[in-house]
Design an enzyme around this catalytic site. Sequence first.
Site, PDB file in Angstrom:
ATOM      1  N   ASP A 119       0.623  -1.070  -0.048  1.00  0.00           N
ATOM      2  CA  ASP A 119      -0.034  -0.073  -0.171  1.00  0.00           C
ATOM      3  C   ASP A 119       0.783   1.338  -0.079  1.00  0.00           C
ATOM      4  OD1 ASP A 119      -2.580  -1.557   2.241  1.00  0.00           O
ATOM      5  OD2 ASP A 119      -2.045  -1.670   0.186  1.00  0.00           O
TER       6      ASP A 119
ATOM      7  N   LYS B 110     -12.058 -28.886 -21.376  1.00  0.00           N
ATOM      8  CA  LYS B 110     -12.972 -27.985 -21.952  1.00  0.00           C
ATOM      9  C   LYS B 110     -13.443 -27.086 -20.679  1.00  0.00           C
ATOM     10  CE  LYS B 110     -17.128 -26.769 -24.967  1.00  0.00           C
ATOM     11  NZ  LYS B 110     -17.747 -25.946 -24.230  1.00  0.00           N
TER      12      LYS B 110
ATOM     13  N   ARG C  31     -17.125 -12.739 -26.001  1.00  0.00           N
ATOM     14  CA  ARG C  31     -17.218 -13.457 -27.528  1.00  0.00           C
ATOM     15  C   ARG C  31     -18.319 -12.733 -27.944  1.00  0.00           C
ATOM     16  NH1 ARG C  31     -19.201 -18.291 -29.902  1.00  0.00           N
ATOM     17  NH2 ARG C  31     -20.115 -18.905 -27.838  1.00  0.00           N
TER      18      ARG C  31
HETATM   19  N1  LIG Z   1     -13.727 -23.787 -23.057  1.00  0.00           N
HETATM   20  C1  LIG Z   1     -12.585 -24.490 -23.470  1.00  0.00           C
HETATM   21  O1  LIG Z   1     -11.756 -24.747 -22.609  1.00  0.00           O
HETATM   22  C2  LIG Z   1     -12.059 -24.151 -24.972  1.00  0.00           C
HETATM   23  C3  LIG Z   1     -10.930 -24.562 -25.301  1.00  0.00           C
HETATM   24  N2  LIG Z   1      -9.949 -25.257 -24.527  1.00  0.00           N
HETATM   25  N3  LIG Z   1     -10.499 -24.545 -26.787  1.00  0.00           N
HETATM   26  C4  LIG Z   1     -11.242 -24.046 -27.501  1.00  0.00           C
HETATM   27  O2  LIG Z   1     -10.873 -23.935 -28.627  1.00  0.00           O
HETATM   28  C5  LIG Z   1     -11.886 -23.246 -29.731  1.00  0.00           C
HETATM   29  C6  LIG Z   1     -11.866 -21.637 -29.732  1.00  0.00           C
HETATM   30  C7  LIG Z   1     -11.871 -21.216 -31.075  1.00  0.00           C
HETATM   31  C8  LIG Z   1     -11.575 -22.546 -32.121  1.00  0.00           C
HETATM   32  C9  LIG Z   1     -11.562 -23.557 -31.205  1.00  0.00           C
HETATM   33  N4  LIG Z   1     -12.582 -23.387 -27.072  1.00  0.00           N
HETATM   34  C10 LIG Z   1     -12.958 -23.801 -26.036  1.00  0.00           C
HETATM   35  O3  LIG Z   1     -14.197 -23.039 -25.581  1.00  0.00           O
HETATM   36  C11 LIG Z   1     -15.092 -22.657 -26.709  1.00  0.00           C
HETATM   37  C12 LIG Z   1     -14.718 -21.053 -26.950  1.00  0.00           C
HETATM   38  C13 LIG Z   1     -16.187 -20.598 -27.300  1.00  0.00           C
HETATM   39  C14 LIG Z   1     -17.367 -21.684 -26.870  1.00  0.00           C
HETATM   40  C15 LIG Z   1     -16.337 -22.745 -26.060  1.00  0.00           C
HETATM   41  O4  LIG Z   1     -16.515 -22.220 -24.759  1.00  0.00           O
END
Ligand SMILES: NC(=O)c1c(N)nc(OC2CCCC2)nc1O[C@@H]1CCC[C@@H]1O
EC number: 6.5.1.2
Length: 333
Positions: free
Chosen positions: A45, A122, A143
């Site tokens: 701080d 994912k 997005r």
């Molecule tokens: N949710 C995830 O961990 C994930 C990932 N590990 N990798 C991708 O690659 C996609 C992104 C654009 C083309 C391939 N997408 C992910 O999530 C997508 C992004 C949009 C909808 C899903 O959440």
Amino acid sequence: MADKPNTMTVEQAADEAAALRQTLNEWRRQYYDEDAPNVEDSVYDQKYERLVELEQTFPQLVTPDSPTQLVGGTVKAGFDKVTHEIPMLSLGDVFSQAELQEFVDRLEQNVGHPVDYNCELKIDGLALSLRYEDGVLVQGSTRGNGTVGEDITANIKTIKSIPQRLTRPLTIDVRGECYMPKAAFAALNERREAAGEPVFANPRNAAAGTLRQLDSRVVAERQLSTFMYNIADYEPLTARTQSDMLTEFADLGFAINPDFKVAHSMADVFSYIDHYQNERPELAYGIDGIVIKANPLPLQRSLGATVKVPRWAIAFKFPPDEQPTLLKDVEWT
Ligand SMILES: NC(=O)c1c(N)nc(OC2CCCC2)nc1O[C@@H]1CCC[C@@H]1O
């Protein structure tokens, strides 16, 4: 005793401010990595207040990556819109190993040879895009519909896992997932329940609801985190595979999910899927499946995307997570 800013030259102030920014940002980064401050709050701080004092006397010294710019007090009326020059794609889904095999067979038929795949968890969060110019974070956005998202720069600047400045002065748009760890989700819902506020149904909704807060001070109080996994244009990087790109992201200062694995056969892919379907309850964050991606980046580019989804990646979805029923939802008849 430090000089009073108004008795200093701007050069002296600039040197001191740069040193303070470097130290404070390093402490923030360490705090994120070790998840525990290794410096007394009072020390942090004191240096923070000194930087504020210098910046108030010399406003030209304020830089976008200064820690004083991270938690604004401004409450916005709504979010500005951001157009993604290179659209943020979604993902096609498959729900069985047979369907996954069909996707892979079609892809390898298309390219005429076997392909290595990068397998990734994912993460069940909210997709976001981070724009860096000459290595400095200048914008964060959701997005949205893939082409137009919301400007959430003030909010993402409060997220400790997002670097304000990269280790190299790159101009790139990096995409990833913002999520709320399970433990943070449980603690947040406990606080909300105690305060008589509605609880969030799951960590994904909690992360999305938090990122959509118009007051970034609320975001700063909640433990959001990120895993980055994609880039709009990979040219500025040295990596030429998905797996090397993730490693390069980590070198640049991003948080990446370490559980990725290159598969050289479908047997490898299936064992990765089985492993994490079992591991899922132990993970510190929610996942709703596995993402399988063609590993070579030039191949990703040549395969391209349909209107919404890439031809080079697919999501293998797990059945919905059995959320523990909140006791109050149980009908006591
Ligand atoms: N949710 C995830 O961990 C994930 C990932 N590990 N990798 C991708 O690659 C996609 C992104 C654009 C083309 C391939 N997408 C992910 O999530 C997508 C992004 C949009 C909808 C899903 O959440």
